[in-house]
Motif scaffolding. Structure first.
Motif, PDB file in Angstrom:
ATOM      1  N   ALA A 274       0.823  -1.212   0.000  1.00  0.00           N
ATOM      2  CA  ALA A 274       0.000   0.000   0.000  1.00  0.00           C
ATOM      3  C   ALA A 274       0.856   1.261   0.000  1.00  0.00           C
ATOM      4  O   ALA A 274       0.543   2.239  -0.695  1.00  0.00           O
ATOM      5  CB  ALA A 274      -0.931  -0.017   1.206  1.00  0.00           C
ATOM      6  N   LEU A 275       1.948   1.270   0.772  1.00  0.00           N
ATOM      7  CA  LEU A 275       2.743   2.483   0.945  1.00  0.00           C
ATOM      8  C   LEU A 275       3.982   2.543   0.059  1.00  0.00           C
ATOM      9  O   LEU A 275       4.634   3.568  -0.033  1.00  0.00           O
ATOM     10  CB  LEU A 275       3.175   2.607   2.411  1.00  0.00           C
ATOM     11  N   GLY A 276       4.300   1.424  -0.633  1.00  0.00           N
ATOM     12  CA  GLY A 276       5.513   1.376  -1.441  1.00  0.00           C
ATOM     13  C   GLY A 276       6.689   0.859  -0.634  1.00  0.00           C
ATOM     14  O   GLY A 276       6.758   1.066   0.578  1.00  0.00           O
ATOM     15  N   HIS A 277       7.619   0.191  -1.331  1.00  0.00           N
ATOM     16  CA  HIS A 277       8.722  -0.429  -0.591  1.00  0.00           C
ATOM     17  C   HIS A 277       9.819  -0.822  -1.587  1.00  0.00           C
ATOM     18  O   HIS A 277       9.550  -1.124  -2.752  1.00  0.00           O
ATOM     19  CB  HIS A 277       8.208  -1.676   0.145  1.00  0.00           C
ATOM     20  N   LYS A 278      11.052  -0.808  -1.135  1.00  0.00           N
ATOM     21  CA  LYS A 278      12.171  -1.286  -1.942  1.00  0.00           C
ATOM     22  C   LYS A 278      12.503  -2.720  -1.559  1.00  0.00           C
ATOM     23  O   LYS A 278      12.595  -3.044  -0.380  1.00  0.00           O
ATOM     24  CB  LYS A 278      13.405  -0.397  -1.736  1.00  0.00           C
ATOM     25  N   ILE A 279      12.676  -3.569  -2.589  1.00  0.00           N
ATOM     26  CA  ILE A 279      13.035  -4.975  -2.334  1.00  0.00           C
ATOM     27  C   ILE A 279      14.270  -5.333  -3.153  1.00  0.00           C
ATOM     28  O   ILE A 279      14.567  -4.698  -4.169  1.00  0.00           O
ATOM     29  CB  ILE A 279      11.877  -5.936  -2.670  1.00  0.00           C
TER      30      ILE A 279
END
Length: 367
Positions: A274-279
């Protein structure tokens, strides 16, 4: 009864070339062939007469004596053929040209060597990046002791007396005469009296040989590499066969393959989606960082250009496809459950800014 002039029999001028004489005889032999004219004594006589004329005129020395002295110059009554079989045997090359077989050359024809197949297993990474492998090949090679003749060193095969070294014999079959394999030499046109001790007369021996093969990057399961001339040796001067390397690529624990594209799946939490994320994303080389945008849905696929497998023979790669799976929490603390209920309520009643604020709180609570 006086004998007819040989040039008249063949229907050619006295100045005719050897090729014109041969062509005239071929025409008459086909026209008066016994199989084409059964029970026709006149045609049979023409068949024998044409053979006698051709026998006298095809040889330059005999033709010269005939031109000077007539029939007396070639033995009075000319060549005597005892039977049609005698004619067929004497002019086997002519009848081979007429009826589709040839015994002009002695012995068996050169035979290409057999092709070989080698099944090669490769790891996924070796197939993806390319590699050089060494094959241990059990194959036949020409016997070095007899140079492939099959005869004992110092001796040579003898010409088969049954077929005269042609490897074939002629038989009548209906309208045509056909060539069949000689039963004595089995088509080889030769007889070996003393066999080579090393190859036992076969002319070839078995030997293991190492062969280095370069595997191009990006080969797939079932790919075939053709190595010309690396198969079995030919016989009687024939060319060697080819080697086909058939590739089996083992499965990889990280990547799935779709043609030249690579596919991986990565999980993110509900909050991260939902909030965005780096993987971190693995590749065939070093891992890279990828941004999961806000609002990413479960099952959404992101395409990373050029990070797939090479196309063999080309200078471009497939893509890396990253499938995102949003993981729904199955075990919540009391506080997490409370925050989610508040979020659900705010989703219905509150402005979007407050929703984001609650999501930030939920993210901290869930870690």
């Amino acid at each position: 009864m006086s004998k007819r002039d040989y040039y008249e029999i063949l229907g050619v001028a006295r100045e005719a070339s050897e090729e014109e004489i041969k062509r005239a005889y071929r025409k008459l032999a086909f026209e008066h062939h016994p199989d084409r004219n059964p029970d026709d004594s006149e045609s049979e006589e023409r068949f024998k007469e044409a053979a006698e004329a051709y026998e006298a005129l095809r040889d330059p020395d005999r033709r010269a004596r005939y031109d000077r002295f007539g029939h007396a110059g070639v033995g009075g009554n000319g060549h005597h053929f005892s039977s049609n079989e005698d004619i067929f045997s004497t002019f086997s090359d002519i009848f081979g040209e007429i009826f589709g077989f040839s015994s002009r050359s002695r012995g068996p024809r050169p035979t290409p060597g057999d092709d070989l197949r080698y099944n090669l297993s490769l790891s996924f990474r070796d197939a993806a990046k390319g590699s050089e492998v060494t094959l241990d090949l059990p194959k036949k090679i020409t016997c070095p002791d007899c140079s492939g003749t099959g005869a004992k060193p110092g001796s040579s095969p003898e010409v088969c007396r049954q077929c005269g070294g042609f490897g074939q014999m002629q038989q009548n079959q209906g309208f045509f005469r056909i060539a069949v394999t000689c039963p004595v030499c089995h088509g080889e046109g030769r007889i070996i009296r003393d066999y080579c001790p090393r190859c036992k007369g076969r002319g070839q021996i078995h030997e293991n040989r190492e062969l280095k093969v370069r595997i191009p990057a990006g080969v797939d399961n079932g790919s075939r590499l053709r190595l010309r001339g690396e198969g079995e040796p030919g016989q009687f001067g024939g060319p060697p066969g080819d080697l086909y390397v058939v590739i089996h690529v083992e499965e990889d624990k990280t990547f799935r393959r779709q043609g030249q594209d690579l596919v991986i799946s990565r999980e993110v939490s509900l909050v991260q989606a939902a909030l965005g994320h780096k993987i971190e994303i693995p590749t065939l080389d070093e891992p890279i960082s990828m941004e999961v945008p806000k609002g990413t849905q479960s099952g959404e696929v992101f395409q990373l250009k050029g990070l797939g497998l090479p196309h063999p023979g080309n200078d471009y790669n497939g893509d890396l496809l990253v499938e995102i799976k949003v993981k729904t929490p199955t075990s919540l603390s009391r506080k997490q459950e409370e925050l989610l209920r508040q979020f659900a309520a705010l989703e219905e009643d509150k402005p979007l800014k407050k929703v984001k604020k609650m999501f930030d709180k939920a993210k901290k609570a869930m870690g």
